[in-house]
Design an enzyme around this catalytic site. Structure first.
Site, PDB file in Angstrom:
ATOM      1  N   VAL A   1     -11.219   2.564  -3.777  1.00  0.00           N
ATOM      2  CA  VAL A   1     -10.801   2.047  -5.094  1.00  0.00           C
ATOM      3  C   VAL A   1     -11.787   0.953  -5.519  1.00  0.00           C
ATOM      4  O   VAL A   1     -11.982  -0.027  -4.790  1.00  0.00           O
ATOM      5  CB  VAL A   1      -9.356   1.499  -5.041  1.00  0.00           C
ATOM      6  CG1 VAL A   1      -8.953   0.933  -6.398  1.00  0.00           C
ATOM      7  CG2 VAL A   1      -8.374   2.581  -4.600  1.00  0.00           C
TER       8      VAL A   1
ATOM      9  N   ASP B   1       0.852  -1.189   0.000  1.00  0.00           N
ATOM     10  CA  ASP B   1       0.000   0.000   0.000  1.00  0.00           C
ATOM     11  C   ASP B   1       0.890   1.242   0.000  1.00  0.00           C
ATOM     12  O   ASP B   1       1.880   1.329   0.728  1.00  0.00           O
ATOM     13  CB  ASP B   1      -0.912  -0.010   1.231  1.00  0.00           C
ATOM     14  CG  ASP B   1      -2.048   1.000   1.112  1.00  0.00           C
ATOM     15  OD1 ASP B   1      -3.216   0.566   1.013  1.00  0.00           O
ATOM     16  OD2 ASP B   1      -1.766   2.225   1.119  1.00  0.00           O
ATOM     17  N   ILE B   2       0.515   2.218  -0.792  1.00  0.00           N
ATOM     18  CA  ILE B   2       1.313   3.435  -0.956  1.00  0.00           C
ATOM     19  C   ILE B   2       1.266   4.323   0.298  1.00  0.00           C
ATOM     20  O   ILE B   2       2.134   5.174   0.491  1.00  0.00           O
ATOM     21  CB  ILE B   2       0.808   4.208  -2.203  1.00  0.00           C
ATOM     22  CG1 ILE B   2       1.886   5.061  -2.813  1.00  0.00           C
ATOM     23  CG2 ILE B   2      -0.441   5.008  -1.902  1.00  0.00           C
ATOM     24  CD1 ILE B   2       1.523   5.599  -4.188  1.00  0.00           C
TER      25      ILE B   2
ATOM     26  N   HIS C   1     -10.051  -5.357  -3.116  1.00  0.00           N
ATOM     27  CA  HIS C   1      -8.726  -5.521  -2.523  1.00  0.00           C
ATOM     28  C   HIS C   1      -8.881  -5.897  -1.070  1.00  0.00           C
ATOM     29  O   HIS C   1      -9.766  -5.390  -0.382  1.00  0.00           O
ATOM     30  CB  HIS C   1      -7.868  -4.253  -2.654  1.00  0.00           C
ATOM     31  CG  HIS C   1      -8.574  -2.992  -2.269  1.00  0.00           C
ATOM     32  ND1 HIS C   1      -9.532  -2.402  -3.068  1.00  0.00           N
ATOM     33  CD2 HIS C   1      -8.475  -2.201  -1.172  1.00  0.00           C
ATOM     34  CE1 HIS C   1      -9.985  -1.309  -2.488  1.00  0.00           C
ATOM     35  NE2 HIS C   1      -9.369  -1.163  -1.325  1.00  0.00           N
TER      36      HIS C   1
HETATM   37  P1  AMP Z   1      -9.853   1.359   0.396  1.00  0.00           P
HETATM   38  O1  AMP Z   1     -10.203   2.583   1.204  1.00  0.00           O
HETATM   39  O2  AMP Z   1     -10.139   0.095   1.133  1.00  0.00           O
HETATM   40  O3  AMP Z   1     -10.459   1.420  -0.985  1.00  0.00           O
HETATM   41  O4  AMP Z   1      -8.283   1.383   0.256  1.00  0.00           O
HETATM   42  C1  AMP Z   1      -7.597   1.882  -0.867  1.00  0.00           C
HETATM   43  C2  AMP Z   1      -6.120   1.768  -0.545  1.00  0.00           C
HETATM   44  O5  AMP Z   1      -5.402   1.876  -1.749  1.00  0.00           O
HETATM   45  C3  AMP Z   1      -5.597   2.844   0.404  1.00  0.00           C
HETATM   46  O6  AMP Z   1      -5.026   2.223   1.550  1.00  0.00           O
HETATM   47  C4  AMP Z   1      -4.551   3.573  -0.447  1.00  0.00           C
HETATM   48  O7  AMP Z   1      -3.432   3.989   0.299  1.00  0.00           O
HETATM   49  C5  AMP Z   1      -4.187   2.521  -1.469  1.00  0.00           C
HETATM   50  N1  AMP Z   1      -3.657   3.012  -2.733  1.00  0.00           N
HETATM   51  C6  AMP Z   1      -4.206   3.976  -3.534  1.00  0.00           C
HETATM   52  N2  AMP Z   1      -3.462   4.147  -4.633  1.00  0.00           N
HETATM   53  C7  AMP Z   1      -2.420   3.275  -4.535  1.00  0.00           C
HETATM   54  C8  AMP Z   1      -1.305   2.960  -5.365  1.00  0.00           C
HETATM   55  N3  AMP Z   1      -1.081   3.583  -6.530  1.00  0.00           N
HETATM   56  N4  AMP Z   1      -0.423   2.013  -4.937  1.00  0.00           N
HETATM   57  C9  AMP Z   1      -0.623   1.380  -3.769  1.00  0.00           C
HETATM   58  N5  AMP Z   1      -1.663   1.616  -2.951  1.00  0.00           N
HETATM   59  C10 AMP Z   1      -2.553   2.552  -3.323  1.00  0.00           C
END
Ligand code: AMP
Length: 125
Positions: free
Chosen positions: A106, A39-40, A110
């Site tokens: 997203v 995770d970023i 995930h």
């Molecule tokens: P959610 O709120 O469960 O949809 O979590 C989305 C997650 O995606 C968050 O923890 C973000 O930090 C992570 N995220 C968003 N963009 C990226 C990316 N490009 N690479 C890795 N993690 C990401």
């Protein structure tokens, strides 16, 4: 903005782009069914995201439409990533946010894998 999980899959979402190699990610694991990457914006010492390779908006979508092979492959991948990260004995937490109340951002299913330290209460408000 949180995800309306009743909408169709958006092939331009950020995790779809990661799966197609259009934007970079720090890969942890990959097999026929699944892809895992860091995770970023890590919320714990270890914070890995595991996604199915198929086009599923959420756990709801996946559990309704995915094949038995896809489901088995994905569930086994989540367990393998945790094992390979040495998280079984100290323990870990899995989280899948679905829709507005959970804060899903997203629109590609995930599972968050958290570990590497004590993780505190189950739900933060
Ligand atoms: P959610 O709120 O469960 O949809 O979590 C989305 C997650 O995606 C968050 O923890 C973000 O930090 C992570 N995220 C968003 N963009 C990226 C990316 N490009 N690479 C890795 N993690 C990401």
């Amino acid at each position: 903005m949180t995800v309306d999980v009743t909408k169709p899959y958006d092939p331009d979402n950020i995790f779809a782009k990661i799966l197609r190699g259009e934007i970079p990610s720090k890969k942890v694991y990959e097999d026929e069914w699944s892809y895992a990457f860091y995770d970023i914006n890590a919320q714990a010492k270890t914070h890995i995201l595991i996604v199915p390779k198929g086009a599923y908006v959420s756990w709801d979508d996946f559990s309704t439409k995915a094949s038995a092979e896809e489901i088995a492959g994905f569930v086994r991948a989540v367990g393998k990533v945790a094992r390979d990260s040495d998280l079984v004995e100290p323990g870990y937490r899995l989280l899948a946010n679905v829709g507005h109340h959970a804060g899903q951002e997203v629109p590609h299913l995930h599972v968050h894998l958290f570990g590497g330290e004590p993780l505190g209460p189950m739900i933060a408000r």
